[in-house]
Design a protein around this motif. Structure first.
Motif, PDB file in Angstrom:
ATOM      1  N   ILE A  12       0.849  -1.188   0.000  1.00 41.59           N
ATOM      2  CA  ILE A  12       0.000   0.000   0.000  1.00 41.59           C
ATOM      3  C   ILE A  12       0.890   1.244   0.000  1.00 41.59           C
ATOM      4  O   ILE A  12       1.648   1.477   0.947  1.00 41.59           O
ATOM      5  CB  ILE A  12      -0.976  -0.003   1.191  1.00 41.59           C
ATOM      6  CG1 ILE A  12      -1.800  -1.297   1.144  1.00 41.59           C
ATOM      7  CG2 ILE A  12      -1.875   1.234   1.155  1.00 41.59           C
ATOM      8  CD1 ILE A  12      -2.849  -1.441   2.204  1.00 41.59           C
ATOM      9  N   GLY A  13       0.835   1.996  -1.095  1.00 43.81           N
ATOM     10  CA  GLY A  13       1.610   3.239  -1.186  1.00 43.81           C
ATOM     11  C   GLY A  13       2.693   3.175  -2.238  1.00 43.81           C
ATOM     12  O   GLY A  13       3.521   2.265  -2.247  1.00 43.81           O
ATOM     13  N   ALA A  14       2.670   4.138  -3.174  1.00 47.84           N
ATOM     14  CA  ALA A  14       3.690   4.207  -4.233  1.00 47.84           C
ATOM     15  C   ALA A  14       4.660   5.361  -3.978  1.00 47.84           C
ATOM     16  O   ALA A  14       5.026   6.105  -4.871  1.00 47.84           O
ATOM     17  CB  ALA A  14       3.025   4.333  -5.606  1.00 47.84           C
ATOM     18  N   GLY A  15       5.075   5.484  -2.713  1.00 44.59           N
ATOM     19  CA  GLY A  15       6.182   6.387  -2.389  1.00 44.59           C
ATOM     20  C   GLY A  15       7.488   5.616  -2.531  1.00 44.59           C
ATOM     21  O   GLY A  15       7.475   4.450  -2.968  1.00 44.59           O
ATOM     22  N   PRO A  16       8.614   6.230  -2.177  1.00 45.85           N
ATOM     23  CA  PRO A  16       9.903   5.548  -2.322  1.00 45.85           C
ATOM     24  C   PRO A  16       9.922   4.179  -1.629  1.00 45.85           C
ATOM     25  O   PRO A  16      10.462   3.210  -2.192  1.00 45.85           O
ATOM     26  CB  PRO A  16      10.899   6.503  -1.652  1.00 45.85           C
ATOM     27  CG  PRO A  16      10.223   7.831  -1.606  1.00 45.85           C
ATOM     28  CD  PRO A  16       8.746   7.608  -1.652  1.00 45.85           C
ATOM     29  N   ALA A  17       9.308   4.058  -0.450  1.00 45.19           N
ATOM     30  CA  ALA A  17       9.363   2.784   0.283  1.00 45.19           C
ATOM     31  C   ALA A  17       8.576   1.694  -0.441  1.00 45.19           C
ATOM     32  O   ALA A  17       9.058   0.560  -0.594  1.00 45.19           O
ATOM     33  CB  ALA A  17       8.827   2.980   1.703  1.00 45.19           C
ATOM     34  N   GLY A  18       7.380   2.033  -0.913  1.00 50.02           N
ATOM     35  CA  GLY A  18       6.560   1.040  -1.614  1.00 50.02           C
ATOM     36  C   GLY A  18       7.207   0.611  -2.918  1.00 50.02           C
ATOM     37  O   GLY A  18       7.216  -0.583  -3.259  1.00 50.02           O
ATOM     38  N   LEU A  19       7.751   1.573  -3.653  1.00 49.74           N
ATOM     39  CA  LEU A  19       8.384   1.252  -4.946  1.00 49.74           C
ATOM     40  C   LEU A  19       9.613   0.376  -4.736  1.00 49.74           C
ATOM     41  O   LEU A  19       9.825  -0.615  -5.448  1.00 49.74           O
ATOM     42  CB  LEU A  19       8.764   2.552  -5.675  1.00 49.74           C
ATOM     43  CG  LEU A  19       7.572   3.461  -6.053  1.00 49.74           C
ATOM     44  CD1 LEU A  19       8.064   4.831  -6.506  1.00 49.74           C
ATOM     45  CD2 LEU A  19       6.705   2.818  -7.137  1.00 49.74           C
ATOM     46  N   ALA A  20      10.426   0.728  -3.733  1.00 50.07           N
ATOM     47  CA  ALA A  20      11.635  -0.057  -3.454  1.00 50.07           C
ATOM     48  C   ALA A  20      11.261  -1.476  -3.038  1.00 50.07           C
ATOM     49  O   ALA A  20      11.891  -2.452  -3.474  1.00 50.07           O
ATOM     50  CB  ALA A  20      12.448   0.625  -2.353  1.00 50.07           C
ATOM     51  N   THR A  21      10.211  -1.610  -2.239  1.00 56.89           N
ATOM     52  CA  THR A  21       9.777  -2.943  -1.805  1.00 56.89           C
ATOM     53  C   THR A  21       9.355  -3.770  -3.018  1.00 56.89           C
ATOM     54  O   THR A  21       9.708  -4.942  -3.146  1.00 56.89           O
ATOM     55  CB  THR A  21       8.578  -2.808  -0.824  1.00 56.89           C
ATOM     56  OG1 THR A  21       8.983  -1.950   0.242  1.00 56.89           O
ATOM     57  CG2 THR A  21       8.161  -4.148  -0.270  1.00 56.89           C
TER      58      THR A  21
END
Ligand code: NDP
Ligand code: 3IO
Length: 330
Positions: A12-21
């Protein structure tokens, strides 16, 4: 009949953390789907950050996994535009395809799987759920007696871009975290008269103030030295450089240095990008906590009984997690 989208991991979430995951999972051939409530990646950076925002950490500590290092031409402390452009190149390099406009309304675990529902009525089922959103989801504004009758402008820091509209005005900044401290400086640079609320010396309200350089040095030392030693070095530097701050009511936690404090409480130290010099020169005034707004006026009463008029009150009082409203934990 409801259509259920099945995958292994819902992020859940397409910020840097979600994209990196997502990239890390895809490298391991683990199926994953990113759900993003807005129609862009990094929405916080793109839509809710002030113009002068730069990363506080030097660029070598701001790489996303599997991406090449930042270009030599990239400034050490990236602007928000540099950073969002970097994230966009990451999205195209790894062909990440978040599902946009998917506001999650509920995520719950049962019968061995996660069920995630969106406002559009879609349902996702997955073995694992990664919550990479929400922390700075809901702007938090404290209740202040009489605020509804305040005669001036009120704004949360998430809606602040720059100080242009406040030129020549008296602005009260409530909250002395990283947003409040930097917005105070920005207001000053735009010719506003800024005051900032620092509530008091109580233990729960103490915080570290450090420079970007001190954090940079600390990050380099962390590669070789235990955190407690790095902390005592950085804390000694900061308590010397900022030895006059107690006079303004700013007190640092005595028992934990900035890195340990961040890792145990989640509270980031204030990174001083020039605000403290404005406090020292009197261009930014430090004021005590707000008691109330005098009915139907622009006048604010502070905890010490003094009152002052302001054209605007800017709440840099942080956020509450939006996950509270959609994440069901048994
Ligand atoms: N360049 C960068 O990388 C930047 C990063 N950030 C980060 O973004 C996150 C959010 O930062 P920010 O928006 O500053 O929010 P924070 O939650 O970090 O800070 C909010 C501040 O408001 C204070 N506050 C809350 N309620 C009141 C009240 N009633 N009266 C007076 N003060 C009050 C809090 O005090 P208390 O803690 O005592 O409750 C705290 O000091 C942080 O992790 C921050 O480090 C922010 C700006 C720039
Ligand atoms: O996360 C933030 O808001 C920052 O300012 C950057 C940051 C990440 N980890 C840190 C540890 C010590 C000081 C700043 C940071």
């Amino acid at each position: 009949m409801e259509t259920v989208h099945r995958t292994t991991v819902v992020i859940i979430g397409a910020g840097p953390a979600g994209l990196a995951t997502s990239v890390c999972l895809s490298k391991l051939a683990i199926a994953n789907t990113i759900l993003e409530k807005e129609n862009v990646t990094c929405s916080l950076w793109k839509h809710r950050a002030y113009d002068r925002l730069r990363l506080h950490l030097a660029k070598q500590y701001c790489n996303l996994p599997f991406a090449p290092p930042h270009a030599a031409s990239t400034p050490t402390f990236m602007s928000k535009d540099h950073f969002t452009a970097y994230v966009e190149s990451y999205v195209s390099r790894f062909q990440i395809e978040p599902r946009f406009d998917c506001l999650v309304t509920r995520a719950a675990h049962g019968m061995g799987k996660w069920r995630v529902e969106t406002a559009r009525g879609e349902v996702y089922e997955a073995e694992f759920l990664v919550v990479a959103a929400g922390e700075n989801g809901v702007p938090f504004v404290p209740e202040v007696d009489g605020m509804e009758g305040f005669g001036g402008v009120t704004l949360h820091s998430s809606g602040y871009r720059n100080g242009e509209e406040f030129k020549g005005k008296d602005v009260l900044v409530v909250g002395c975290g990283n947003s409040g401290m930097e917005i105070g400086l920005d207001l000053c640079n735009h010719g506003a008269r800024a005051s900032i609320v620092v509530r008091g010396p109580q233990k729960c309200m103490q915080f570290h103030v450090v420079t970007r350089g001190m954090v940079h040095l600390g990050m380099q030392m962390l590669k070789y030295v235990k955190m407690k030693y790095v902390d005592s070095i950085v804390a000694s530097m900061a308590s010397f450089y900022y030895r006059d701050l107690p006079k303004y009511g700013i007190h640092r936690p005595a028992l934990q240095g900035p890195f340990t404090h961040k890792s145990t409480t989640g509270k980031t130290p204030v990174i001083d990008v020039g605000t403290v010099d404005r406090i020292r020169s009197g261009q930014i005034q430090v004021v005590p906590g707000i008691e109330r707004v005098l009915k139907g006026t622009n006048e604010v009463e502070f905890a010490d009984g003094t009152t002052r008029r302001f054209h605007a009150i800017l709440f840099a009082t942080g956020y509450r997690s939006s996950a509270n409203s959609w994440l069901e934990v048994n």
